[in-house]
Design an enzyme around this catalytic site. Structure first.
Site, PDB file in Angstrom:
ATOM      1  N   ARG A  46       0.850  -1.193   0.000  1.00 26.10           N
ATOM      2  CA  ARG A  46       0.000   0.000   0.000  1.00 26.10           C
ATOM      3  C   ARG A  46       0.889   1.248   0.000  1.00 26.10           C
ATOM      4  NH1 ARG A  46      -1.398   1.415   4.672  1.00 26.10           N
ATOM      5  NH2 ARG A  46      -2.278  -0.556   5.342  1.00 26.10           N
ATOM      6  N   TYR A  98     -17.351  17.353 -14.672  1.00 31.39           N
ATOM      7  CA  TYR A  98     -17.680  15.930 -14.681  1.00 31.39           C
ATOM      8  C   TYR A  98     -18.698  15.625 -13.575  1.00 31.39           C
ATOM      9  CZ  TYR A  98     -16.959  10.907 -14.193  1.00 31.39           C
ATOM     10  OH  TYR A  98     -17.146   9.561 -14.094  1.00 31.39           O
ATOM     11  N   ASP A 170      -8.286  19.647 -13.531  1.00 31.66           N
ATOM     12  CA  ASP A 170      -8.593  18.293 -13.980  1.00 31.66           C
ATOM     13  C   ASP A 170      -8.239  18.262 -15.468  1.00 31.66           C
ATOM     14  OD1 ASP A 170      -9.751  16.010 -15.015  1.00 31.66           O
ATOM     15  OD2 ASP A 170     -11.553  16.122 -13.776  1.00 31.66           O
ATOM     16  N   LYS A 195      -8.851   7.447 -18.847  1.00 29.62           N
ATOM     17  CA  LYS A 195      -9.234   7.976 -20.149  1.00 29.62           C
ATOM     18  C   LYS A 195      -8.026   7.992 -21.104  1.00 29.62           C
ATOM     19  CE  LYS A 195     -12.954   8.456 -17.688  1.00 29.62           C
ATOM     20  NZ  LYS A 195     -13.335   9.709 -17.034  1.00 29.62           N
TER      21      LYS A 195
HETATM   22  C1  LIG Z   1     -13.878  10.051 -15.740  1.00 34.96           C
HETATM   23  C2  LIG Z   1     -13.564  11.371 -15.197  1.00 34.96           C
HETATM   24  C3  LIG Z   1     -13.333  11.560 -13.829  1.00 34.96           C
HETATM   25  C4  LIG Z   1     -13.444  10.423 -12.831  1.00 34.96           C
HETATM   26  O1  LIG Z   1     -12.425   9.493 -13.011  1.00 34.96           O
HETATM   27  P1  LIG Z   1     -12.573   7.935 -12.655  1.00 34.96           P
HETATM   28  O2  LIG Z   1     -11.278   7.374 -13.108  1.00 34.96           O
HETATM   29  O3  LIG Z   1     -13.752   7.417 -13.402  1.00 34.96           O
HETATM   30  O4  LIG Z   1     -12.771   7.863 -11.183  1.00 34.96           O
HETATM   31  C5  LIG Z   1     -13.021  12.828 -13.398  1.00 34.96           C
HETATM   32  N1  LIG Z   1     -12.950  13.877 -14.250  1.00 34.96           N
HETATM   33  C6  LIG Z   1     -13.180  13.728 -15.566  1.00 34.96           C
HETATM   34  C7  LIG Z   1     -13.079  14.917 -16.454  1.00 34.96           C
HETATM   35  C8  LIG Z   1     -13.496  12.478 -16.091  1.00 34.96           C
HETATM   36  O5  LIG Z   1     -13.740  12.357 -17.388  1.00 34.96           O
END
Ligand SMILES: *Cc1c(COP(=O)(O)O)cnc(C)c1O
Length: 392
Positions: A46, A98, A170, A195
Site C-alpha cells: 500500500r 464531470y 482536472d 481515459k
Molecule cells: C472520468 C472522469 C473523472 C473520474 O475518473 P474515474 O477514473 O472514473 O474515477 C473525473 N474527471 C473527468 C473529467 C473524467 O472524465
C-alpha cells in the site's frame, strides 16, 4: 527530452534485478526484510510498489511537475486533493464539470463541512467576487464536460495566486500531450488516467501531479493512510498505454476535427460544440492554450428531445454506446441520462446541457468510417413530427 520521448522513457529503467526492459508487474503485497527495519526501501505494497513508482515518475515528467502520486481512480485522486482542506473551507469550481466530481464535492465533502460553489469561469475576472476568506481551492476543468468550454488556465491561476488560493486543473479531457497546466501556473493537476493516459478502455486509475515538492507529503500520506491505491497490474497497463499517448491523441484530434466540421454542416444537427471550430467562443484561447483541440465533440439535434437523441444513440455501429472516453475506439454517449444523470435537470439546462445533447469521444479509427456511421444514424432519424412528444 521532448514529449514523445518522455512518453516512452521517462521514469522507466530496465529492471535492476534482471535487466527486463519493460517494468515488471511487482505483484506482491509485502517485501522481505533482512532484520527488523532493514529493507530495500519497500515494506508493504500500500505504501510502496516499484511498478507504481515507475508510473509516478513517468507522469511527473509528462506534466512537468515535482511529483506524481497515483490512486485507484480519478475520483480517489480528487478525494485526496479535497482532503487538503478543512471544514469551513470553500471550493470554487467550474459549473459544467464531470458529474462524478460534482457528486463528490456536494454529497461527500459537503457532509464534512467543505462548501462548493459552481460558477462559470469563461471570464476569469467574474471569479473574483466569489472569492472569500474561506475560498481555499479553485477547481478547473478544461475543456469542460460535456459543453467543451475552454477556460483560461493561465489567467485564472494568476488571479488565484494573487488571492492566495490554490488551483487544481482536472486535465483528463486534454491529456498532457495537449495541455500542461503546471507550466501555465497551476498548483495541482488531476487525471482520470482511465481515459487518454490509459487509452485502451481497460483500466480505471487516477493521478495527482504537484508543482510544489512540499505538497507531495500530503498526497503520500493520504495514499497510504486512506489506501485508495492502484494495483501493480493497473500501473503496468498505464505505463504501456502512455507509450503511445502522443500518437493516439494526435490521430484522435485529427479525426475529431473532421467529424466536427462534417456535423456542423449537417441539416439534422442544431449546434456542434468543439473548440477547434472557428465559431467556438473560446477558439482563440484554445489555440493558445492547447497543442490541438482535443478529441471530444458534443452536438445537439435540430429537434431537441430525448427520443430524437435516443434514436441516434441506438443506431451507430462503429461508435459504441458507452460511458467514458479517451480510448482508441470511438464512443457515443448521452450526458443527460448517463455521465451527468447525477446533476439535477435545472442545473444541466442552465449550462446548455439539453436532452438531445450527444457527446462523442473520437478514437483513432479511419475518419471516413466515423463520419459514415454518424451519417447513417442521422439519416434514419424520422422527421420531427413522426416522433411522439416526449413524456420526460
Ligand atoms: C472520468 C472522469 C473523472 C473520474 O475518473 P474515474 O477514473 O472514473 O474515477 C473525473 N474527471 C473527468 C473529467 C473524467 O472524465
Amino acid at each position: 527530452m521532448k514529449f514523445g520521448t518522455k512518453c516512452i522513457h521517462a521514469g522507466v529503467e530496465p529492471d535492476p534485478a534482471t535487466g527486463a526492459v519493460m517494468t515488471p508487474i511487482y505483484q506482491t503485497s509485502t517485501y522481505a526484510q533482512d532484520s527488523p527495519g532493514q529493507h530495500k526501501g519497500y515494506e508493504y505494497a500500500r505504501t510502496q510498489n516499484p511498478t507504481r513508482h515507475a508510473l509516478e515518475n513517468n507522469l511527473a515528467s509528462l506534466e512537468n511537475g515535482a511529483a506524481a502520486i497515483c490512486f485507484s481512480s480519478g475520483l480517489a485522486a480528487m478525494d485526496a486533493i479535497i482532503r487538503m482542506l478543512n471544514p469551513g473551507d470553500e471550493v470554487l469550481s467550474v459549473n459544467d464539470l464531470y458529474g462524478g466530481s460534482y457528486r463528490q464535492l456536494t454529497k461527500v465533502h459537503g457532509r464534512f463541512g467543505i462548501k462548493s460553489k459552481f460558477i462559470s469561469m469563461n471570464e476569469p475576472e467574474d471569479i473574483v467576487p466569489h472569492i472569500s476568506e474561506h475560498t481555499k481551492l479553485l477547481w478547473i476543468e478544461t475543456p469542460t464536460n460535456p459543453m467543451l468550454n475552454v477556460v483560461d488556465i493561465e489567467a485564472i491561476c494568476a488571479l488565484a495566486q494573487k488571492h492566495g488560493v490554490l488551483t487544481c486543473v482536472d486535465n483528463t479531457f486534454a491529456s498532457p500531450y495537449l495541455q500542461r497546466p503546471i507550466e501555465l501556473g497551476a498548483d495541482i493537476v488531476m487525471h482520470s488516467a482511465t481515459k487518454y493516459l490509459g487509452g485502451h478502455s481497460d483500466v480505471v486509475h487516477g493521478a495527482v501531479i504537484v508543482k510544489d515538492p512540499a505538497h507531495e507529503a500530503h498526497f503520500r500520506f493520504t495514499q497510504n493512510a486512506v489506501g485508495a491505491v492502484p494495483g501493480p497490474q493497473d500501473c503496468f497497463l498505464l505505463l504501456r498505454g502512455i507509450k503511445t499517448l502522443h500518437l493516439r491523441v494526435e490521430r484522435a484530434c485529427e479525426n475529431a476535427a473532421k467529424v466536427a466540421k462534417h456535423l456542423q454542416q449537417h441539416p439534422k444537427v442544431n449546434q456542434v460544440y468543439y473548440p477547434g471550430l472557428e465559431d467556438h467562443p473560446q477558439h482563440e484561447l484554445a489555440k493558445r492554450q492547447m497543442k490541438h483541440f482535443g478529441a471530444m465533440v458534443s452536438f445537439d439535434l435540430h429537434q431537441n428531445t430525448l427520443d430524437y437523441a435516443t434514436h441516434v444513440l441506438s443506431n451507430t455501429k462503429v461508435f459504441t454506446l458507452a460511458e467514458s472516453l479517451g480510448g482508441v475506439e470511438s464512443l457515443i454517449g448521452h450526458p443527460a441520462s448517463m455521465t451527468h444523470a447525477s446533476i439535477p435537470r435545472e442545473e444541466r439546462l442552465k449550462v446548455g446541457l439539453t436532452d438531445s445533447l450527444i457527446r462523442l469521444s473520437i478514437g483513432i479509427e479511419d475518419a471516413d468510417d466515423l463520419i459514415g456511421d454518424l451519417d447513417t444514424a442521422l439519416e434514419k432519424l424520422p422527421a420531427a413530427r413522426e416522433i411522439p412528444a416526449s413524456t420526460h
